[in-house]
Scaffold this motif. Structure first.
Motif, PDB file in Angstrom:
ATOM      1  N   PRO A 123      45.639  19.635 -54.524  1.00  0.00           N
ATOM      2  CA  PRO A 123      45.972  20.536 -53.413  1.00  0.00           C
ATOM      3  C   PRO A 123      44.727  21.139 -52.775  1.00  0.00           C
ATOM      4  CG  PRO A 123      47.287  21.048 -55.362  1.00  0.00           C
ATOM      5  CD  PRO A 123      46.248  20.089 -55.801  1.00  0.00           C
ATOM      6  N   GLY A 126      43.295  24.791 -53.509  1.00  0.00           N
ATOM      7  CA  GLY A 126      43.876  24.747 -54.837  1.00  0.00           C
ATOM      8  C   GLY A 126      42.890  25.193 -55.901  1.00  0.00           C
ATOM      9  N   TYR A 143      42.352  14.947 -51.206  1.00  0.00           N
ATOM     10  CA  TYR A 143      43.026  16.220 -50.983  1.00  0.00           C
ATOM     11  C   TYR A 143      44.455  16.021 -50.481  1.00  0.00           C
ATOM     12  CZ  TYR A 143      38.721  18.816 -51.725  1.00  0.00           C
ATOM     13  OH  TYR A 143      37.610  19.373 -52.289  1.00  0.00           O
ATOM     14  N   LEU A 144      45.353  16.775 -51.085  1.00  0.00           N
ATOM     15  CA  LEU A 144      46.737  16.867 -50.635  1.00  0.00           C
ATOM     16  C   LEU A 144      46.821  18.114 -49.763  1.00  0.00           C
ATOM     17  CD1 LEU A 144      49.718  15.954 -50.804  1.00  0.00           C
ATOM     18  CD2 LEU A 144      49.918  17.330 -52.889  1.00  0.00           C
ATOM     19  N   LEU A 146      47.538  21.405 -47.729  1.00  0.00           N
ATOM     20  CA  LEU A 146      48.451  22.537 -47.682  1.00  0.00           C
ATOM     21  C   LEU A 146      48.058  23.354 -46.465  1.00  0.00           C
ATOM     22  CD1 LEU A 146      48.305  23.763 -51.407  1.00  0.00           C
ATOM     23  CD2 LEU A 146      49.740  21.964 -50.459  1.00  0.00           C
ATOM     24  N   TYR A 152      52.294  26.364 -46.856  1.00  0.00           N
ATOM     25  CA  TYR A 152      51.538  25.810 -47.983  1.00  0.00           C
ATOM     26  C   TYR A 152      52.374  24.894 -48.874  1.00  0.00           C
ATOM     27  CZ  TYR A 152      47.914  29.027 -46.516  1.00  0.00           C
ATOM     28  OH  TYR A 152      46.964  29.698 -45.777  1.00  0.00           O
ATOM     29  N   ARG A 153      53.361  24.254 -48.274  1.00  0.00           N
ATOM     30  CA  ARG A 153      54.071  23.202 -48.997  1.00  0.00           C
ATOM     31  C   ARG A 153      53.247  21.921 -48.925  1.00  0.00           C
ATOM     32  NH1 ARG A 153      58.201  25.813 -45.925  1.00  0.00           N
ATOM     33  NH2 ARG A 153      59.722  26.885 -47.265  1.00  0.00           N
ATOM     34  N   PRO A 154      53.325  21.063 -49.940  1.00  0.00           N
ATOM     35  CA  PRO A 154      52.520  19.829 -49.918  1.00  0.00           C
ATOM     36  C   PRO A 154      52.940  18.910 -48.778  1.00  0.00           C
ATOM     37  CG  PRO A 154      54.076  19.821 -51.755  1.00  0.00           C
ATOM     38  CD  PRO A 154      54.124  21.193 -51.167  1.00  0.00           C
ATOM     39  N   PHE A 156      52.959  15.539 -48.074  1.00  0.00           N
ATOM     40  CA  PHE A 156      52.831  14.223 -48.686  1.00  0.00           C
ATOM     41  C   PHE A 156      52.562  13.124 -47.662  1.00  0.00           C
ATOM     42  CE2 PHE A 156      55.837  16.557 -51.527  1.00  0.00           C
ATOM     43  CZ  PHE A 156      55.022  16.628 -52.639  1.00  0.00           C
ATOM     44  N   LEU A 172      50.248  19.806 -58.605  1.00  0.00           N
ATOM     45  CA  LEU A 172      50.908  20.813 -57.782  1.00  0.00           C
ATOM     46  C   LEU A 172      50.816  22.149 -58.515  1.00  0.00           C
ATOM     47  CD1 LEU A 172      54.185  19.076 -56.499  1.00  0.00           C
ATOM     48  CD2 LEU A 172      52.026  19.383 -55.276  1.00  0.00           C
ATOM     49  N   ALA A 191      58.625  15.905 -54.347  1.00  0.00           N
ATOM     50  CA  ALA A 191      57.427  15.512 -55.100  1.00  0.00           C
ATOM     51  C   ALA A 191      57.754  14.466 -56.150  1.00  0.00           C
ATOM     52  CB  ALA A 191      56.814  16.742 -55.755  1.00  0.00           C
ATOM     53  N   HIS A 204      52.507  19.641 -62.802  1.00  0.00           N
ATOM     54  CA  HIS A 204      52.761  20.919 -62.144  1.00  0.00           C
ATOM     55  C   HIS A 204      52.208  22.061 -62.982  1.00  0.00           C
ATOM     56  CE1 HIS A 204      55.390  24.486 -60.970  1.00  0.00           C
ATOM     57  NE2 HIS A 204      54.553  24.267 -59.968  1.00  0.00           N
TER      58      HIS A 204
END
Length: 390
Positions: A123, A126, A143-144, A146, A152-154, A156, A172, A191, A204
Motif C-alpha cells: 500500500p 503504508g 505500489y498498490l 491508495l 484510501y481503499r485499495p 486494484f 493490506l 481483495a 492483512h
C-alpha cells in the motif's frame, strides 16, 4: 571494515529511528520535545494482564522453550477471539501461529513467500516495514495505490497486468497506518477475489482492529468467503492492550502460509517467553473493557487535536479507527520540510508522510500517544508557530 550484505547496506534508514536521534540531540540541549511521531501507546498495560504475567512467571515449568508455534493456551485464546468477534472458526493447531509481535511476523512472512525478484504489492501510503521486509527478502515492491478521493481503499485496477503476473503477495492494512482509513467487508471480498485470480498470497495487518470509534467494528479479512484459501491476518496486542514492549502477536488463516512462516521462524527464533504468551491469552479471553477504556481516552485526545487543526485551517475528518490523525501539510511545504520545522522551531515531532510512500508527501501523521495536557501544549506551540509565520 567487515563485509556487510548489499541487502543491508542498500536498505534506507528507518525514519523513526532518525527522528528519535534528533529528539535526543535536542533534549540534550535542554529543549522540551513533545513526541507525536511514534505509534506507541503511553497508557499502562491493564493490571490483570500484569498479574497474570507475574503468576505465570512464578512457575518453573514456564521457564523453558515454548513450542515453535506458540503455547496451546495462547492459540486457543486467539481462536476463541475470532469465534466471538467474527464468527470465524480456526484450528488452533494449524491455522494460528504465535508471533514475537506482528511486525516480526509480517517481515518473516515476506521471506516465507517471496523468491528473489518476485513482486509484492505494498500500500502507498503504508507501513514502511512492508517495503523493508520485501527488500530484505530479495523481492521488489510495486505500489498498490491508495487515494484520499477513494477513501484510501485499495485501487486494484491501477496495478498493471505485468505486475499482477509477477506478484506473489499483497499487503493490506485496515484500520490503516498512517491514514486511519477504515473499510467494510466488501473491500476484503474484492481483495480475496483478486488474490485468488492472480494466485497472490494476501496478508492483512490488523494491528489496530480493536481501536475503533462511534460504533464501528473493523471487519476481519477471514470473514470473506474463501479467504482461508489464500489469506492470513496478523494481529497484535501492542495497540489494543498497551503491550508494545511485551512483543506478542499472532497470525491466523491459511494453513500453508502459516506452515511456511513457522519454518522460517523455527530456524530463527523459539517463540515468545511462555508467561508473556499466557498473559496475552488472558487479555484475549477478557471482556475487552480495558480496550474500551483506551478508546475513550483516545477519543478525548483526538477531539483536542482535531479542534487545534481546525483552527489552523487544516481540515481532517474524524477517523473511525487507530490513534492516528492523517492531515494535509500547509501550502508551501513538503511533508519533510514541515516536520523539520515543527521539530526545530516548535519542539514537536510529527511524522512526515513521505515516510509511508511517495503519495504521502502531501501529508503528515500525528500520533495521539501523549496525555491531554501535552497534546494541548503541542497544539499551542503549533498555533504560535503559525501565527509567527503570518
Amino acid at each position: 571494515m567487515p563485509p556487510i550484505s548489499n541487502r543491508v547496506t542498500s536498505l534506507p534508514p528507518y525514519l523513526f529511528s532518525i527522528f528519535q536521534q534528533k529528539k535526543k540531540a535536542l533534549e540534550s540541549q535542554g529543549v522540551d520535545v513533545i513526541d507525536l511521531g511514534i505509534g506507541a501507546p503511553d497508557l499502562p498495560t491493564p493490571a490483570f494482564i500484569i498479574d497474570q504475567l507475574a503468576k505465570e512467571a512464578q512457575k518453573p515449568a514456564n521457564h523453558v522453550y515454548s513450542s515453535y508455534n506458540g503455547c496451546q493456551e495462547f492459540r486457543q485464546a486467539v481462536a476463541g477471539f475470532y469465534k466471538r468477534t467474527y464468527q470465524v472458526e480456526l484450528d488452533p493447531d494449524t491455522e494460528i501461529l504465535a508471533l514475537i509481535g506482528s511486525k516480526e511476523g509480517l517481515a518473516h512472512m515476506a521471506t516465507a513467500v517471496l523468491n528473489p525478484g518476485e513482486t509484492a504489492l505494498v500500500p502507498d501510503p503504508g507501513y514502511p516495514v512492508y517495503r523493508s521486509a520485501v527488500h530484505l527478502a530479495g523481492g521488489t515492491t510495486t505500489y498498490l495505490p491508495l487515494d484520499a478521493d477513494n477513501h484510501y481503499r485499495p485501487m486494484f485496477d491501477h496495478v498493471s497486468k505485468a505486475d499482477w503476473k509477477n506478484a506473489s503477495l499483497m499487503f493490506l492494512n485496515y484500520p490503516g497506518n498512517p491514514t486511519a482509513a477504515t473499510v467494510d467487508r466488501s473491500v476484503f471480498d474484492e481483495a480475496v477475489a483478486f488474490a485468488k485470480q492472480h494466485d497472490v498470497a494476501l496478508l492483512h495487518d490488523a494491528a489496530y482492529s480493536a481501536l475503533t470509534y462511534n460504533g464501528y467494528q473493523a471487519p476481519s479479512v477471514l470473514e470473506s468467503n474463501g479467504a482461508k484459501d489464500i489469506a492470513v491476518e496478523f494481529g497484535s496486542l501492542s495497540k489494543s492492550f498497551n503491550m508494545t514492549g511485551w512483543r506478542i502477536g499472532y497470525v491466523a488463516g491459511n494453513r500453508e502460509l502459516i506452515k511456511a512462516l513457522s519454518i522460517v521462524k523455527s530456524n530463527t527464533d523459539t517463540s515468545q517467553f511462555l508467561p508473556i504468551q499466557k498473559a496475552g491469552a488472558a487479555a484475549l479471553m477478557s471482556d475487552f473493557s480495558a480496550v474500551k477504556e483506551n478508546v475513550a481516552v483516545y477519543e478525548k485526545r483526538m477531539a483536542i487535536m482535531l479542534d487545534a487543526l481546525q483552527e489552523l485551517g487544516i481540515k481532517v475528518t474524524k477517523p473511525r479507527g487507530t490513534f492516528f490523525i492523517w492531515a494535509p501539510v500547509p501550502k508551501g511545504f513538503t511533508s519533510s520540510s514541515f516536520a523539520e520545522r515543527m521539530l526545530e522551531e516548535a519542539g514537536v515531532i510529527i511524522t512526515p508522510g513521505i515516510a509511508f510512500g511517495p503519495s504521502g508527501d502531501k501529508y503528515f501523521r500525528i500520533s495521539l500517544s501523549v496525555g491531554e495536557e501535552r497534546l494541548r501544549e503541542a497544539a499551542e506551540r503549533i498555533k504560535a508557530l503559525n501565527s509567527k509565520e503570518r
